[in-house]
Design a protein around this motif. Sequence first.
Motif, PDB file in Angstrom:
ATOM      1  N   LEU A 185       0.283  -0.876  -0.205  1.00  0.00           N
ATOM      2  CA  LEU A 185       0.120   0.265   0.334  1.00  0.00           C
ATOM      3  C   LEU A 185       0.914   1.353   0.078  1.00  0.00           C
ATOM      4  O   LEU A 185       0.686   2.480  -0.660  1.00  0.00           O
ATOM      5  CB  LEU A 185      -0.825   0.086   1.521  1.00  0.00           C
ATOM      6  CG  LEU A 185      -2.055  -1.496   1.164  1.00  0.00           C
ATOM      7  CD1 LEU A 185      -3.160  -0.868   2.141  1.00  0.00           C
ATOM      8  CD2 LEU A 185      -2.970  -0.522   0.155  1.00  0.00           C
ATOM      9  N   LEU A 186       1.638   1.255   1.041  1.00  0.00           N
ATOM     10  CA  LEU A 186       2.901   1.849   0.766  1.00  0.00           C
ATOM     11  C   LEU A 186       3.565   2.830  -0.762  1.00  0.00           C
ATOM     12  O   LEU A 186       3.868   3.680  -1.354  1.00  0.00           O
ATOM     13  CB  LEU A 186       3.815   2.443   1.896  1.00  0.00           C
ATOM     14  CG  LEU A 186       3.568   2.501   3.259  1.00  0.00           C
ATOM     15  CD1 LEU A 186       4.162   2.031   4.108  1.00  0.00           C
ATOM     16  CD2 LEU A 186       2.712   3.800   3.275  1.00  0.00           C
ATOM     17  N   ARG A 187       4.017   1.462  -1.388  1.00  0.00           N
ATOM     18  CA  ARG A 187       4.591   1.996  -2.569  1.00  0.00           C
ATOM     19  C   ARG A 187       3.317   2.242  -3.622  1.00  0.00           C
ATOM     20  O   ARG A 187       3.331   3.436  -4.817  1.00  0.00           O
ATOM     21  CB  ARG A 187       4.698   0.211  -3.588  1.00  0.00           C
ATOM     22  CG  ARG A 187       5.033   0.277  -5.317  1.00  0.00           C
ATOM     23  CD  ARG A 187       5.487  -0.979  -5.381  1.00  0.00           C
ATOM     24  NE  ARG A 187       4.437  -2.111  -5.842  1.00  0.00           N
ATOM     25  CZ  ARG A 187       4.203  -2.869  -6.675  1.00  0.00           C
ATOM     26  NH1 ARG A 187       5.687  -3.012  -7.030  1.00  0.00           N
ATOM     27  NH2 ARG A 187       3.576  -3.485  -6.728  1.00  0.00           N
ATOM     28  N   SER A 188       2.334   2.219  -3.845  1.00  0.00           N
ATOM     29  CA  SER A 188       0.947   2.732  -4.666  1.00  0.00           C
ATOM     30  C   SER A 188       0.636   3.659  -4.234  1.00  0.00           C
ATOM     31  O   SER A 188       1.040   4.926  -5.332  1.00  0.00           O
ATOM     32  CB  SER A 188      -0.484   1.471  -4.141  1.00  0.00           C
ATOM     33  OG  SER A 188      -1.342   2.514  -5.046  1.00  0.00           O
ATOM     34  N   ALA A 189       1.052   4.506  -2.569  1.00  0.00           N
ATOM     35  CA  ALA A 189       1.241   6.167  -2.233  1.00  0.00           C
ATOM     36  C   ALA A 189       1.943   6.159  -2.652  1.00  0.00           C
ATOM     37  O   ALA A 189       1.846   7.734  -2.971  1.00  0.00           O
ATOM     38  CB  ALA A 189       0.999   5.750  -0.829  1.00  0.00           C
ATOM     39  N   VAL A 190       3.293   5.752  -2.447  1.00  0.00           N
ATOM     40  CA  VAL A 190       4.489   6.723  -3.865  1.00  0.00           C
ATOM     41  C   VAL A 190       3.558   7.134  -5.009  1.00  0.00           C
ATOM     42  O   VAL A 190       4.493   8.545  -5.490  1.00  0.00           O
ATOM     43  CB  VAL A 190       5.984   6.002  -3.946  1.00  0.00           C
ATOM     44  CG1 VAL A 190       6.902   6.193  -3.732  1.00  0.00           C
ATOM     45  CG2 VAL A 190       6.107   5.720  -1.812  1.00  0.00           C
ATOM     46  N   ALA A 191       3.431   5.871  -5.746  1.00  0.00           N
ATOM     47  CA  ALA A 191       3.611   5.888  -7.319  1.00  0.00           C
ATOM     48  C   ALA A 191       2.204   7.034  -7.394  1.00  0.00           C
ATOM     49  O   ALA A 191       1.808   7.861  -8.529  1.00  0.00           O
ATOM     50  CB  ALA A 191       3.337   4.592  -7.650  1.00  0.00           C
ATOM     51  N   HIS A 192       1.600   7.077  -6.714  1.00  0.00           N
ATOM     52  CA  HIS A 192       0.355   8.035  -7.141  1.00  0.00           C
ATOM     53  C   HIS A 192       0.165   9.289  -5.722  1.00  0.00           C
ATOM     54  O   HIS A 192      -0.772   9.888  -5.358  1.00  0.00           O
ATOM     55  CB  HIS A 192      -0.648   7.039  -7.000  1.00  0.00           C
ATOM     56  CG  HIS A 192      -1.239   5.920  -7.714  1.00  0.00           C
ATOM     57  ND1 HIS A 192      -0.730   6.204  -9.223  1.00  0.00           N
ATOM     58  CD2 HIS A 192      -0.571   4.499  -7.383  1.00  0.00           C
ATOM     59  CE1 HIS A 192      -0.861   4.468  -9.659  1.00  0.00           C
ATOM     60  NE2 HIS A 192      -1.116   3.871  -8.589  1.00  0.00           N
ATOM     61  N   LYS A 193       1.801   9.748  -5.294  1.00  0.00           N
ATOM     62  CA  LYS A 193       1.651  11.066  -4.856  1.00  0.00           C
ATOM     63  C   LYS A 193       0.128  11.325  -3.386  1.00  0.00           C
ATOM     64  O   LYS A 193       0.187  12.402  -3.335  1.00  0.00           O
ATOM     65  CB  LYS A 193       0.959  12.090  -5.975  1.00  0.00           C
ATOM     66  CG  LYS A 193       2.380  11.693  -6.581  1.00  0.00           C
ATOM     67  CD  LYS A 193       2.046  13.083  -7.590  1.00  0.00           C
ATOM     68  CE  LYS A 193       3.405  12.824  -8.976  1.00  0.00           C
ATOM     69  NZ  LYS A 193       3.576  13.845  -9.909  1.00  0.00           N
ATOM     70  N   ALA A 194       0.747  10.686  -2.996  1.00  0.00           N
ATOM     71  CA  ALA A 194      -0.876  10.223  -1.353  1.00  0.00           C
ATOM     72  C   ALA A 194       0.477  10.679  -0.073  1.00  0.00           C
ATOM     73  O   ALA A 194       1.460  10.321  -0.817  1.00  0.00           O
ATOM     74  CB  ALA A 194      -1.237   9.366  -1.190  1.00  0.00           C
ATOM     75  N   GLU A 195       0.290  10.786   0.510  1.00  0.00           N
ATOM     76  CA  GLU A 195       0.406  11.065   0.993  1.00  0.00           C
ATOM     77  C   GLU A 195       0.350   9.791   2.960  1.00  0.00           C
ATOM     78  O   GLU A 195      -0.069   9.055   2.632  1.00  0.00           O
ATOM     79  CB  GLU A 195       0.733  12.419   2.147  1.00  0.00           C
ATOM     80  CG  GLU A 195      -0.838  12.434   3.302  1.00  0.00           C
ATOM     81  CD  GLU A 195      -0.535  13.767   3.955  1.00  0.00           C
ATOM     82  OE1 GLU A 195      -0.114  14.509   4.146  1.00  0.00           O
ATOM     83  OE2 GLU A 195      -2.425  14.012   4.210  1.00  0.00           O
ATOM     84  N   ALA A 196       1.467   9.633   3.384  1.00  0.00           N
ATOM     85  CA  ALA A 196       1.402   8.878   4.744  1.00  0.00           C
ATOM     86  C   ALA A 196       2.039   9.156   6.210  1.00  0.00           C
ATOM     87  O   ALA A 196       2.410  10.136   6.552  1.00  0.00           O
ATOM     88  CB  ALA A 196       2.266   7.385   4.140  1.00  0.00           C
ATOM     89  N   VAL A 197       0.894   8.450   6.891  1.00  0.00           N
ATOM     90  CA  VAL A 197       0.928   8.936   8.300  1.00  0.00           C
ATOM     91  C   VAL A 197       1.028   8.025   9.068  1.00  0.00           C
ATOM     92  O   VAL A 197       0.231   7.381   9.098  1.00  0.00           O
ATOM     93  CB  VAL A 197       0.274  10.310   8.724  1.00  0.00           C
ATOM     94  CG1 VAL A 197      -0.957  10.316  10.138  1.00  0.00           C
ATOM     95  CG2 VAL A 197      -0.353  11.304   8.170  1.00  0.00           C
ATOM     96  N   MET A 198       1.911   8.009  10.325  1.00  0.00           N
ATOM     97  CA  MET A 198       2.500   7.282  11.495  1.00  0.00           C
ATOM     98  C   MET A 198       1.342   7.964  12.560  1.00  0.00           C
ATOM     99  O   MET A 198       2.019   8.458  12.722  1.00  0.00           O
ATOM    100  CB  MET A 198       3.604   7.262  11.724  1.00  0.00           C
ATOM    101  CG  MET A 198       4.212   6.070  13.079  1.00  0.00           C
ATOM    102  SD  MET A 198       3.727   4.031  12.507  1.00  0.00           S
ATOM    103  CE  MET A 198       4.668   3.938  11.681  1.00  0.00           C
TER     104      MET A 198
END
Length: 383
Positions: A345-358
């Motif tokens: 899911l993080l790889r997908s977020a990187v590819a589609h310019k999403a952000e991630a929050v811990m």
Amino acid sequence: MQLSLLRPMLDRPGPWASVYADTTHASEDAAKQRQLSARAAAEELAALGADNATCGAVHQALLEDVPTGGPGKRSGRAVLASDGAVVIDIPLAGPPAAPVTSWSPLPRISPLLKGIGEDPLCLVAYVNRLGADFELRGDGKQEAAGQIQGADWPLHRAPTADWSEKHFHTRVENTWERNAGEIAEAAADIWERSGADLLLLAGAPRERRAVRDRLPLPIRTVTVESEHGGRAPGSGSQLLERDIAEARAAHEAGHTAEVVERYWAGRGAERGAERESAPASAGVPALVEAAREHRIATLLVGPDGPDIGREVWIGPDPDQLATRRTELRYLGEAEPVAARADDALLRSAVAHKAEAVMVSDPAEAPEGGLGALLRWGTPGGQP
């Protein structure tokens, strides 16, 4: 965390070596300690099945002495390598919560969220009546970002009280006003180009306020001021460093709290609560579907939970992910491989310019450890 720094990983099919190491080594035999740590990581990777070239690349990277910001300061490194080359090498502000050495189809990214957090980028403007110097500040980052020089006359009120004093003072005020406007315009331009998350103004109170009042509203809402430091050479201080660190920490905490609030409001709306909110989703099947449709705006990752390490199936393209192997074959990938759900899911977020929050607090984290704020709701909806 903005994931753009991880985009180089998209060009490598894997498998990946991921090493999160404590690199403090503050003793007199620091060089020897680095050698031992680097050798241990390479040997562990080899035991996990990594190829010699990739093991050697990681070993060489960990041998290098990366400045940590001061003698004795605790530090860490995140090294991600594939196909005999180190692709991502990021110094951490402190040692990882737990050392990680893995050889897997995708790089381990969740520990990086824990290690550097969001790492908000702060644009610092050192202002005076004449202009401003700009600097970008982040974890391990300090670089000049530009300068603006305004009109230099008339800039100071005259001490005399002759007949033209009032007229001259008005001209001085006009010069200050024009310079403040030009500084604000330059700050907004650098803000847009740099991708900064917050702005800190350092300088005399009047100049700070004049610039702040002229900033565009979206930037003004994330602008803070410091009473310490200024544009004059040698005016930096530990108090200014403290103010920058506190501003970045407050911005990160505030952003995380906002994301968590929106997520749980969205989950409540999904369950029929009477509240307008952004759509949110949880559960690996729903998140995988949303990732394939590029609907994830922000991925929330908790510190623990059964969904984080759940097995999913992937192909070389970020959109090739599924909860069942047969499903991925139906989508066109003949040789799917198993991977962790958080990595996929993080790889997908990187590819589609999403952000991630811990989300560090387990009480606030998504159920299962993974959740998302969505760009739009149900499949087939409009972005």
